[in-house]
Design a protein around this motif. Structure first.
Motif, PDB file in Angstrom:
ATOM      1  N   LEU A 153       0.865  -1.179   0.000  1.00  0.00           N
ATOM      2  CA  LEU A 153       0.000   0.000   0.000  1.00  0.00           C
ATOM      3  C   LEU A 153       0.897   1.222   0.000  1.00  0.00           C
ATOM      4  CD1 LEU A 153      -2.758   1.464   0.334  1.00  0.00           C
ATOM      5  CD2 LEU A 153      -2.347   1.375   2.804  1.00  0.00           C
ATOM      6  N   GLU A 154       0.695   2.127  -0.941  1.00  0.00           N
ATOM      7  CA  GLU A 154       1.530   3.315  -1.062  1.00  0.00           C
ATOM      8  C   GLU A 154       0.738   4.562  -0.682  1.00  0.00           C
ATOM      9  OE1 GLU A 154       4.249   3.081  -4.710  1.00  0.00           O
ATOM     10  OE2 GLU A 154       2.687   1.602  -5.153  1.00  0.00           O
ATOM     11  N   VAL A 155       1.300   5.325   0.231  1.00  0.00           N
ATOM     12  CA  VAL A 155       0.731   6.612   0.638  1.00  0.00           C
ATOM     13  C   VAL A 155       1.785   7.662   0.335  1.00  0.00           C
ATOM     14  CG1 VAL A 155      -0.244   7.950   2.530  1.00  0.00           C
ATOM     15  CG2 VAL A 155      -0.588   5.468   2.456  1.00  0.00           C
ATOM     16  N   ARG A 156       1.495   8.521  -0.628  1.00  0.00           N
ATOM     17  CA  ARG A 156       2.513   9.441  -1.125  1.00  0.00           C
ATOM     18  C   ARG A 156       2.132  10.896  -0.841  1.00  0.00           C
ATOM     19  NH1 ARG A 156       6.493   7.062  -3.691  1.00  0.00           N
ATOM     20  NH2 ARG A 156       6.249   4.855  -4.236  1.00  0.00           N
ATOM     21  N   ALA A 157       2.947  11.831  -1.348  1.00  0.00           N
ATOM     22  CA  ALA A 157       2.763  13.244  -1.032  1.00  0.00           C
ATOM     23  C   ALA A 157       1.361  13.716  -1.393  1.00  0.00           C
ATOM     24  CB  ALA A 157       3.816  14.077  -1.753  1.00  0.00           C
ATOM     25  N   ALA A 158       0.861  13.276  -2.523  1.00  0.00           N
ATOM     26  CA  ALA A 158      -0.489  13.697  -2.927  1.00  0.00           C
ATOM     27  C   ALA A 158      -1.542  13.218  -1.940  1.00  0.00           C
ATOM     28  CB  ALA A 158      -0.796  13.159  -4.323  1.00  0.00           C
ATOM     29  N   ASP A 159      -1.320  12.050  -1.331  1.00  0.00           N
ATOM     30  CA  ASP A 159      -2.274  11.534  -0.343  1.00  0.00           C
ATOM     31  C   ASP A 159      -2.170  12.280   0.987  1.00  0.00           C
ATOM     32  OD1 ASP A 159      -3.057   9.305  -2.089  1.00  0.00           O
ATOM     33  OD2 ASP A 159      -1.038   8.551  -1.662  1.00  0.00           O
ATOM     34  N   LEU A 160      -0.950  12.736   1.318  1.00  0.00           N
ATOM     35  CA  LEU A 160      -0.706  13.371   2.611  1.00  0.00           C
ATOM     36  C   LEU A 160      -0.911  14.880   2.588  1.00  0.00           C
ATOM     37  CD1 LEU A 160       2.516  11.368   3.533  1.00  0.00           C
ATOM     38  CD2 LEU A 160       0.314  11.208   4.694  1.00  0.00           C
ATOM     39  N   ALA A 161      -0.979  15.466   1.409  1.00  0.00           N
ATOM     40  CA  ALA A 161      -1.172  16.910   1.316  1.00  0.00           C
ATOM     41  C   ALA A 161      -2.525  17.302   1.912  1.00  0.00           C
ATOM     42  CB  ALA A 161      -1.080  17.360  -0.137  1.00  0.00           C
ATOM     43  N   TYR A 162      -2.556  18.442   2.587  1.00  0.00           N
ATOM     44  CA  TYR A 162      -3.808  18.932   3.174  1.00  0.00           C
ATOM     45  C   TYR A 162      -4.824  19.271   2.089  1.00  0.00           C
ATOM     46  CZ  TYR A 162      -2.206  19.576   8.022  1.00  0.00           C
ATOM     47  OH  TYR A 162      -1.778  19.393   9.305  1.00  0.00           O
ATOM     48  N   GLU A 163      -6.042  18.894   2.328  1.00  0.00           N
ATOM     49  CA  GLU A 163      -7.159  19.426   1.559  1.00  0.00           C
ATOM     50  C   GLU A 163      -7.744  20.611   2.323  1.00  0.00           C
ATOM     51  OE1 GLU A 163      -9.867  16.330   0.501  1.00  0.00           O
ATOM     52  OE2 GLU A 163      -8.414  15.349  -0.829  1.00  0.00           O
ATOM     53  N   ASP A 164      -8.730  21.250   1.735  1.00  0.00           N
ATOM     54  CA  ASP A 164      -9.230  22.499   2.319  1.00  0.00           C
ATOM     55  C   ASP A 164      -9.692  22.322   3.761  1.00  0.00           C
ATOM     56  OD1 ASP A 164      -8.810  23.126  -0.318  1.00  0.00           O
ATOM     57  OD2 ASP A 164     -10.550  24.428  -0.469  1.00  0.00           O
ATOM     58  N   ASP A 165     -10.462  21.259   4.036  1.00  0.00           N
ATOM     59  CA  ASP A 165     -10.999  21.090   5.390  1.00  0.00           C
ATOM     60  C   ASP A 165      -9.885  20.842   6.400  1.00  0.00           C
ATOM     61  OD1 ASP A 165     -10.422  18.645   4.212  1.00  0.00           O
ATOM     62  OD2 ASP A 165     -11.982  17.567   5.302  1.00  0.00           O
TER      63      ASP A 165
END
Length: 778
Positions: free
Chosen positions: A200-212
């Motif tokens: 299972l890969e969790v990368r920068a795009a997954d860890l970047a903050y979303e608005d909420d």
């Protein structure tokens, strides 16, 4: 939990792990960081990880500041399974040290066998065939599934160390998981794990903050922005959590946040501006002084901080900094160690250099003294070097080198010298000798001799930092090993070392081993055997020197026709070197070559091929500084290669021997051995063993050739085929050429087609091969 496992209370009330004490693992590395107040919850990230509970390996790979460790800590809070946590640092880029850390982390949960702990505590544990399988078995026998976390894996780069991680990844028990947090993708065969659904890969795009999540981060800091302002902040920072956190701190109390956001960007320069104008300037003078003066440290413990600052309130100050969210990250739940946020630390060091440059040397000097007192050599060397205390750094480095060499840890040794200039090294006799060994091991033969000459021109009173009895003895041992002046000079130097090393310790054992090797090259086998037999009990049983002495004894027995004794010595030596750090270590080549030679005499062709592969994995990268050792190993391989119908490889090795001995005027018996070998293989096929497989057209393929042929059908390169089959590229080439001859073809595609033509299907689905008939050719 098994008896003896887990933690125990020690005198000052802290909790510790007895295995950690025995294996010298820093306790702070074994705890997950506590979740601080105001932390942004990450349900999107945690749910993604939790939904893959049966995927063996979880990889969090992203640049710094993306909250990888925080995501793991949040996962830990929500998962019922126990977590074994190990935070890595640069000193863990060593296969043995990493394995010790993993065992210590697992012990409170699975209960590691104390016999295994004892082996790991020894000088050179056998990882590949003993320690790692037993560690994996202990994990598999655990009553409960668990998650093993290796945080900051990006500090691990050495292939031998990555082998440990890869082994763990391949042996994760059902319902347990291995979690890896790293800034860069590790060399662990991720493609294969991905293809088989094991990753299972969790990368920068997954860890970047979303608005909420950005709204929550801002709210926790007491900052209220409009939806449009949040979106602009997200765009400017690309969702980088660290930059948003820094922006939130600087936005506190600002009347016009929109104007500030116009000038904010997620770059180091802008982050530094934020820290300068809106964080540091708001702290009292004593706090600023503490922050600046402790910024030279990687980890912050109260004792170390007090030693560096000269104060006595570090415990209270660190806790106040944590409560103020001033970029101080606790490293354990008991709050006994912290670190600064990386960006904050970089900024503080720059400020220290600007404000108090005259203090920097003294601060580093205080740091190395503390680390040296606490036997943390790597950190002590780093600060001694930075403070300009070159003699101290030289002594510390020189004292560590012998142990690193004996374990095959040349990469670790190289890091100690990486930042020292040539003049500094050559001016310190112990350091010059340590650098000479490193130069020899890494192929810089002329540099090794230059450094030995530099050490010879220096002075040193009394025993050397590495434990040798004197500078003269250390120089003699180096000269006897790096035989640039010929075999006679090697023996003379070894004799000097034996005379000077009077204590019954490993240095005398090494001197006797070198003496035995030199006597062997001079044709004095009886005297050589006496020296080697005396050396064996003086050398550590799991050391490279011990294995090398045994291999030399085996060589003498081979010369006398005592195959049984030769095989015994070869196998005993092989058990020592069969570990990741020593498997590719130059002195190990003699063991592999001897083992191959004896095994072919016993007609153990498959095992002999594996031993040849071990030797040929070392030889292309081995340094010519050890020319005599490489020549001996290649000459041992020649009869084995001829027996296995590999004349091209045999001639290649003889050509290399000619090149090696041609560079020296005094080569002892090597010249005669080379001539004898040339004579014996002047006709390649008649030298092969009767009954050995023929390489003529129409002959059946050997088992090894069939394995290569199956992969020739793929688009793998020969080097990649070698990695799949655990063979050297030269061995793959040899098998490929034999396949071409036997199939009477000249290209890879023709070989595949010819093999298909020779194959018929047997009723039960198995295949058998038979020679192609004339009518089939038509």
């Amino acid at each position: 939990m098994p008896e003896g496992a887990g933690q125990h209370v020690i005198a000052d009330g802290r909790r510790t792990n007895p295995t950690a004490l025995r294996l010298h693992v820093v306790l702070n590395k074994l705890s997950a960081p506590p979740l601080r107040r105001g932390l942004v919850d990450r349900p999107r990230v945690v749910d993604r990880i939790a939904s893959a509970a049966d995927v063996p390996v979880v990889l969090l790979s992203a640049p710094p500041g993306y909250g990888k460790t925080t995501a793991l800590a949040l996962w830990r809070r929500s998962d019922e399974r126990p977590f074994a946590w190990l935070s890595l640092e640069s000193a863990d880029d060593d296969a043995v040290e990493l394995t010790r850390g993993v065992a210590t982390a697992l012990d409170p949960i699975v209960g590691i066998d104390q016999e295994l702990v004892a082996e790991l505590a020894g000088p050179d544990p056998r990882l590949a065939d003993r320690v790692l399988p037993r560690l994996a078995n202990a994990w598999a026998r655990s009553e409960r599934p668990l998650i093993l976390v290796l945080d900051d894996l990006h500090v691990v780069r050495d292939p031998a160390t990555l082998y440990v991680v890869d082994y763990l990844a391949q042996h994760v028990p059902p319902h347990s998981q291995l979690a890896l947090a790293t800034r860069t993708d590790p060399a662990l065969g991720l493609a294969g794990m991905r293809m088989h659904g094991r990753l299972l890969e969790v990368r920068a795009a997954d860890l970047a903050y979303e608005d909420d999540e950005a709204v929550d981060a801002l709210a926790a800091a007491g900052v209220d922005l409009t939806a449009d302002q949040v979106r602009r902040l997200i765009v400017r920072t690309e969702g980088w959590p660290a930059a948003i956190y820094l922006a939130a701190l600087s936005l506190r109390g600002r009347a016009d946040p929109a104007r500030y956001l116009e000038h904010f960007a997620g770059t180091n320069r802008h982050v530094a501006d934020v820290l300068s104008e809106d964080v540091l300037q708001r702290q009292p003078d004593d706090v600023v002084a503490f922050l600046l003066r402790t910024s030279i440290l990687e980890d912050l413990t109260p004792s170390l901080c007090d030693a560096v600052t000269g104060g006595d309130r570090a415990t209270e100050t660190l806790r106040d900094l944590e409560r103020s969210n001033l970029f101080v990250v606790p490293l354990d739940e008991s709050r006994t160690a912290y670190r600064y946020h990386h960006l904050f630390a970089e900024y503080l060091r720059a400020e220290l250099n600007r404000r108090e440059p005259e203090l920097i040397t003294e601060l580093h000097r205080r740091a190395w003294r503390w680390y040296a007192e606490h036997h943390l050599t790597a950190r002590a060397v780093e600060h001694a070097r930075t403070s300009g205390d070159v003699t101290v750094a030289a002594d510390l480095v020189a004292s560590r080198f012998p142990a690193l060499y004996e374990r095959g840890q040349t990469d670790t040794a190289q890091t100690f010298l990486a930042d020292l200039d040539a003049d500094t090294v050559e001016e310190q006799a112990p350091l010059a000798l340590a650098a000479a060994w490193l130069a020899a091991m890494t192929g810089d033969t002329s540099g090794a001799h230059r450094l030995i000459d530099a050490a010879r021109g220096g002075t040193w009173d009394g025993p050397m930092p590495d434990g040798t009895s004197s500078l003269e003895s250390a120089l003699a041992i180096a000269t006897a090993t790096i035989g640039g002046h010929g075999v006679t000079r090697m023996e003379e130097a070894a004799n000097t070392a034996v005379r000077l090393e009077t204590a019954q310790n490993h240095w005398r054992g090494l001197a006797l081993t070198l003496q035995g090797a030199a006597l062997t090259l001079r044709g004095m086998d009886d005297e050589a055997e006496l020296s080697l037999a005396a050396a064996v009990p003086m050398t550590p049983e799991q050391s490279a020197t011990h294995a090398y002495a045994l291999a030399n004894l085996g060589l003498l027995r081979l010369h006398r026709g005592d195959l049984e004794a030769a095989l015994h010595y070869a196998r005993t030596a092989h058990r020592i070197i069969d570990c990741p750090t020593m498997r590719t270590y130059t002195p190990s080549v003699l063991t592999y070559a001897l083992l191959a030679r004896v095994l072919t005499e016993y007609r153990r062709d498959h095992d002999a091929e594996q031993a040849i592969d071990g030797a040929e994995a070392i030889l292309p990268h081995a340094s010519d500084a050890f020319w005599w050792l490489l020549a001996m190993a290649r000459l041992l391989l020649v009869p084995s290669l001829m027996t296995l119908n590999r004349p091209d490889d045999a001639h290649r090795h003889l050509d290399e021997v000619q090149r090696l001995i041609g560079q020296h005027s005094d080569v002892g018996r090597l010249a005669q051995w080379h001539t004898d070998a040339r004579t014996r293989i002047s006709s390649a096929l008649p030298s092969a063993r009767p009954g050995a497989p023929s390489a003529q057209p129409g002959a059946p393929l050997s088992t090894a050739e069939k394995r290569v042929l199956r992969l020739l059908r793929t688009d793998l390169t020969l080097r990649e085929i070698g990695r799949e089959l655990h063979l050297s590229v030269n061995t793959v080439k040899t098998h490929t050429h034999a396949i071409y001859r036997k199939l009477d073809v000249s290209t890879r595609s023709e070989a595949v087609q010819a093999a298909r033509a020779r194959t018929r299907v047997v009723g039960n689905g198995r295949t058998a091969t038979e020679p192609v008939r004339d009518d089939a050719k038509r």
